[in-house]
Design a protein around this motif. Structure first.
Motif, PDB file in Angstrom:
ATOM      1  N   UNK A 426     -25.780  29.534  11.555  1.00  0.00           N
ATOM      2  CA  UNK A 426     -26.352  28.383  12.241  1.00  0.00           C
ATOM      3  C   UNK A 426     -26.553  27.263  11.223  1.00  0.00           C
ATOM      4  N   UNK A 427     -26.539  26.036  11.686  1.00  0.00           N
ATOM      5  CA  UNK A 427     -26.666  24.890  10.792  1.00  0.00           C
ATOM      6  C   UNK A 427     -27.807  23.989  11.247  1.00  0.00           C
ATOM      7  N   UNK A 428     -28.381  23.289  10.270  1.00  0.00           N
ATOM      8  CA  UNK A 428     -29.426  22.312  10.532  1.00  0.00           C
ATOM      9  C   UNK A 428     -29.116  21.063   9.713  1.00  0.00           C
ATOM     10  N   UNK A 429     -29.594  19.929  10.193  1.00  0.00           N
ATOM     11  CA  UNK A 429     -29.469  18.666   9.453  1.00  0.00           C
ATOM     12  C   UNK A 429     -30.805  18.346   8.811  1.00  0.00           C
ATOM     13  N   UNK A 430     -30.792  18.109   7.504  1.00  0.00           N
ATOM     14  CA  UNK A 430     -32.010  17.826   6.758  1.00  0.00           C
ATOM     15  C   UNK A 430     -32.177  16.329   6.585  1.00  0.00           C
ATOM     16  N   UNK A 431     -33.386  15.837   6.839  1.00  0.00           N
ATOM     17  CA  UNK A 431     -33.684  14.411   6.689  1.00  0.00           C
ATOM     18  C   UNK A 431     -34.001  14.107   5.225  1.00  0.00           C
ATOM     19  N   UNK A 432     -33.316  13.131   4.660  1.00  0.00           N
ATOM     20  CA  UNK A 432     -33.520  12.733   3.266  1.00  0.00           C
ATOM     21  C   UNK A 432     -34.487  11.565   3.197  1.00  0.00           C
ATOM     22  N   UNK A 433     -35.365  11.575   2.208  1.00  0.00           N
ATOM     23  CA  UNK A 433     -36.285  10.463   1.975  1.00  0.00           C
ATOM     24  C   UNK A 433     -36.162  10.021   0.526  1.00  0.00           C
ATOM     25  N   UNK A 434     -36.203   8.713   0.306  1.00  0.00           N
ATOM     26  CA  UNK A 434     -36.037   8.161  -1.037  1.00  0.00           C
ATOM     27  C   UNK A 434     -37.266   8.451  -1.884  1.00  0.00           C
ATOM     28  N   UNK A 435     -37.040   8.757  -3.152  1.00  0.00           N
ATOM     29  CA  UNK A 435     -38.127   8.944  -4.111  1.00  0.00           C
ATOM     30  C   UNK A 435     -38.539   7.565  -4.621  1.00  0.00           C
ATOM     31  N   UNK A 436     -39.761   7.090  -4.309  1.00  0.00           N
ATOM     32  CA  UNK A 436     -40.144   5.724  -4.697  1.00  0.00           C
ATOM     33  C   UNK A 436     -40.199   5.532  -6.208  1.00  0.00           C
ATOM     34  N   UNK A 437     -40.389   6.606  -6.970  1.00  0.00           N
ATOM     35  CA  UNK A 437     -40.510   6.480  -8.421  1.00  0.00           C
ATOM     36  C   UNK A 437     -39.166   6.560  -9.134  1.00  0.00           C
ATOM     37  N   UNK A 438     -38.101   6.989  -8.434  1.00  0.00           N
ATOM     38  CA  UNK A 438     -36.802   7.177  -9.088  1.00  0.00           C
ATOM     39  C   UNK A 438     -35.700   6.625  -8.193  1.00  0.00           C
ATOM     40  N   UNK A 439     -35.230   5.412  -8.461  1.00  0.00           N
ATOM     41  CA  UNK A 439     -34.151   4.831  -7.658  1.00  0.00           C
ATOM     42  C   UNK A 439     -32.898   5.702  -7.705  1.00  0.00           C
ATOM     43  N   UNK A 440     -32.249   5.825  -6.562  1.00  0.00           N
ATOM     44  CA  UNK A 440     -31.043   6.635  -6.482  1.00  0.00           C
ATOM     45  C   UNK A 440     -31.286   8.110  -6.286  1.00  0.00           C
ATOM     46  N   UNK A 441     -32.561   8.524  -6.152  1.00  0.00           N
ATOM     47  CA  UNK A 441     -32.892   9.934  -5.950  1.00  0.00           C
ATOM     48  C   UNK A 441     -33.492  10.097  -4.556  1.00  0.00           C
TER      49      UNK A 441
END
Length: 545
Positions: A426-441
Motif C-alpha cells: 500500500x502507498x501513502x503520500x507524505x506532506x512536505x513542510x519547509x524548514x524555516x531555519x534551513x532554505x532548501x530543506x
C-alpha cells in the motif's frame, strides 16, 4: 503606641513592593542551557524549548531510559539546539551511521561512534549478510568517545544493511543503494610511460571501464580520432584522469571544467597539470620534489583509500596549499599532495604524485595501489547529480515509532509528491513542510506501523531511499538507541554522568542569570511575613487585640 503604627507603615511598603515586581526585577542575562532531570521536568519546560529563542544547549541528566513521549519532545527540541545526554554505563556503546547516497559498485562509507573507558583499545568490525567485511582497532580518547568509518562497496542496487560490532556491542544501519555500473574512466596521457600503464591496469583490474587517449606527439596518438579530450569522449565517461605528461592545453582544461560543473563529471589532474586555474584547487603549484611514502599524512574522506607508508620514493609536483572551497586530503613536509573540491554538479581533484606505480612494483602493494585508484575514481564519478535527495536519518529502528524524512531540494520549483510504499504494497503520500531555519530543506514524518521495508520515492520515479522497521527489542534499549541518534543529529554529545555538568557549564553564556540566588520578590515576601509577625507579637505584649 507609635511603634505598632511604624510597623504598619513598614508592612504597607513591603506589600506594595512585593506586588510590584517590575519595579524590582533584575534584568536577566542570556538564557543558559536547559537541564532535564526527569520526564516531568521535560514536560514542564516543553513550551520554553519549542517556542521563542533557542537555548544554547539541552542537557538530559536522567539515568532512566527515555519514554516515547520524551523522545517526541526531544526530537523537536534538538532541531533548535544541541542535545547532550548522560547515559548509564550499561547503555549501548556503539552507534552506526548510514552511507550518504550509496551507488552500486561504488565506494561508500559507513560511519560509527563508540563510547568506552578513556584509553581503551576497542576492536570494531563491520559485517553484512555475507559475513565480516573489515575490522580496525581504535583507541578511545580522554572524553570516552571515538569514531571512524568503514569503506564499503555495495555490489547491487536495492536495500542493504550493515552491522557494526564494538567488543560485543552491536548497532545496525542500512541504506537504499541506487543503480550504477562500474565507473567509466577516460585516461589522458602523453607518450606511454610507467605511470599511465599501471594506472590503467589498476583501474581495469578493479572492474572500471577505461578509455585511453595517449598523445605521441607530431600528430600521432594511441586512440581513434587523436589524443585530445573532446565533448564526444566526455559524454561516454563518468570521470577523466589527466596525467602529468598529457599535453592538455587551456581549451581542453576549460572543456573538462565545464563538463564537471555542468554535467556532474569528475576530473583528476596529476602532477604538472594540477595547477590548472579553471579548477580552483591548487594554490602556488610547481615545486618538483621527491616524496617518501612514510612522510605522507592522509586526511581522506572515508570513501578514499591511502597509499601505504612503505619505503617508496615518488616524484611529485607539490603545491603550497588549496584555494577556498577545496580541502587538503594528503600532504608531505614539503607541501600539498592531494586536493579535493566540489565543482558545480561534479567533483575535481589534484594529485601531486607522478609515480604511484612505485608502490605497486617496488613495494609489492598491488591491492593497495589498485584500491587507491579505484576509490579515487569512485569518488570523482559519484557526485550527486539529482537536485532532489531523500534522506532518512534513522534507517533501521523499531516499528510503531514516528520516523523523520528529510528532502534536500536544490531546485527552485516545488518537488513532486513524496510517496511511501509500505510492506503490504500500500502507498501513502507524505506532506512536505519547509524548514524555516534551513532554505532548501523540507521535512516530513510518518509512523511505520508494521515491521518490514518501507521505500520512498517522488511521484513517477523509482525509489531512492528506504527504511526498515524492526520488531521492538525492549523499551529501554530502543529508547537509548533513539536518544543516541537524536544527540548525533543535533551535534551534541553523549557523556558519562559525571562529565555532563562541566561540559554544559562551559556552554553557559557569559552574563546568564545565576538562578541559584533567591529572587528579590521572595526576599521581600519573607520580610513582609517577618514584619507582620513582629507587629502581632508587639500587640499581644501591649495587651491589644
Amino acid at each position: 503606641m507609635r511603634l505598632p503604627l511604624a510597623l504598619r507603615g513598614a508592612v504597607l511598603l513591603l506589600l506594595v513592593a512585593a506586588l510590584a515586581p517590575p519595579l524590582w526585577r533584575t534584568p536577566s542575562g542570556p538564557a543558559g542551557p536547559v537541564w532535564i532531570e526527569n520526564a516531568r521536568a521535560l514536560e514542564a519546560q516543553r513550551d520554553s524549548l519549542l517556542v521563542g529563542s533557542p537555548v544554547p544547549a539541552i542537557a538530559r541528566a536522567s539515568a532512566e531510559p527515555p519514554t516515547a513521549r520524551e523522545l517526541e519532545v526531544l526530537a523537536a527540541a534538538s532541531r533548535r539546539a544541541p542535545l547532550y545526554a548522560a547515559l548509564p554505563r550499561e547503555a549501548a556503546v556503539v552507534q552506526a551511521q548510514p552511507p550518504a547516497r550509496p551507488l552500486a559498485g561504488r565506494a561508500a562509507a559507513v560511519g560509527f561512534r563508540i563510547r568506552a573507558q578513556p584509553g581503551d583499545s576497542v576492536l570494531v568490525r563491520i559485517s553484512d549478510d555475507t559475513g565480516v567485511l573489515d575490522s580496525l582497532r581504535i583507541r578511545v580518547d580522554a572524553s570516552g568517545t571515538a569514531g571512524g568509518a568503514f569503506r564499503v562497496r555495495p555490489p547491487r542496487a536495492g536495500w542493504r544493511e550493515w552491522t557494526v560490532d564494538a567488543d560485543g556491542q552491536t548497532a545496525r544501519t542500512g541504506a537504499w543503494v541506487d543503480s550504477a555500473g562500474p565507473p567509466r574512466v577516460l585516461v589522458r596521457a602523453g607518450f606511454p610511460h610507467w605511470e599511465s600503464k599501471f594506472v590503467v591496469r589498476a583501474l581495469e583490474e578493479s572492474g572500471a571501464t577505461v578509455e585511453t587517449a595517449f598523445d605521441l606527439g607530431r600528430g600521432q596518438a594511441v586512440a581513434a580520432g587523436g589524443g585530445a579530450v573532446t565533448a564526444e569522449r566526455l559524454a561516454r565517461v563518468d570521470a577523466a584522469v589527466v596525467l602529468t605528461a598529457a599535453p592538455a592545453g587551456e581549451s581542453e582544461r576549460r572543456l573538462l571544467a565545464d563538463w564537471a560543473a555542468g554535467r556532474g563529471g569528475g576530473v583528476l589532474l596529476v602532477g604538472g597539470a594540477a595547477g590548472a586555474g579553471a579548477f580552483g584547487i591548487v594554490r602556488d603549484p610547481g615545486r618538483v620534489r621527491a616524496v617518501d611514502g612514510p612522510s605522507l599524512v592522509w586526511t581522506l574522506p572515508p570513501e578514499l583509500a591511502p597509499l601505504p607508508a612503505d619505503r617508496v620514493r615518488s616524484g611529485a609536483v607539490l603545491f603550497g596549499g588549496v584555494r577556498p572551497g577545496a580541502w587538503m586530503a594528503a600532504s608531505s613536509p614539503g607541501g600539498g599532495v592531494l586536493g579535493l573540491r566540489p565543482l558545480g554538479r561534479g567533483r575535481a581533484a589534484s594529485l601531486a604524485l607522478t609515480e604511484t606505480w612505485r608502490w605497486r612494483m617496488e613495494a609489492g602493494c598491488i591491492a593497495e595501489h589498485r584500491e587507491f585508484w579505484r576509490a579515487l575514481v569512485d569518488w570523482l564519478a559519484s557526485a550527486p547529480r539529482d537536485p532532489l535527495t531523500i534522506s532518512v536519518p534513522e534507517p533501521v529502528a523499531p516499528a510503531g515509532v514516528q520516523r523523520e524524512v528529510v528532502v534536500y531540494a536544490m531546485a527552485e520549483a516545488a518537488p513532486p509528491p513524496l510517496i511511501v510504499s509500505r510492506p503490504g504494497r500500500t502507498t501513502d503520500t507524505l506532506a512536505l513542510s519547509a524548514d524555516p531555519a534551513r532554505p532548501g530543506v523540507l521535512r516530513t514524518a510518518f509512523v511505520p506501523a508494521d515491521t518490514g521495508l518501507y521505500t520512498l520515492a517522488f511521484a513517477g520515479r523509482t525509489p531512492s531511499a528506504a527504511l526498515r522497521a524492526t520488531a521492538s527489542t525492549g523499551g529501554a534499549d530502543d529508547g537509548w538507541a533513539r536518544l543516541a541518534v537524536l544527540v548525533g543529529a543535533s551535534r551534541g554529545r553523549m557523556l558519562h554522568a559525571d562529565s555532563l555538568r562541566p561540559i554544559i557549564q562551559g556552554l553557559t553564556p557569559e552574563g546568564a542569570r545565576d538562578t541559584s540566588r533567591l529572587p528579590l520578590a521572595a526576599i521581600l515576601f519573607a520580610a513582609l511575613l517577618l514584619a507582620a509577625a513582629s507587629e502581632w507579637a508587639i500587640r499581644r505584649l501591649c495587651g491589644q487585640p
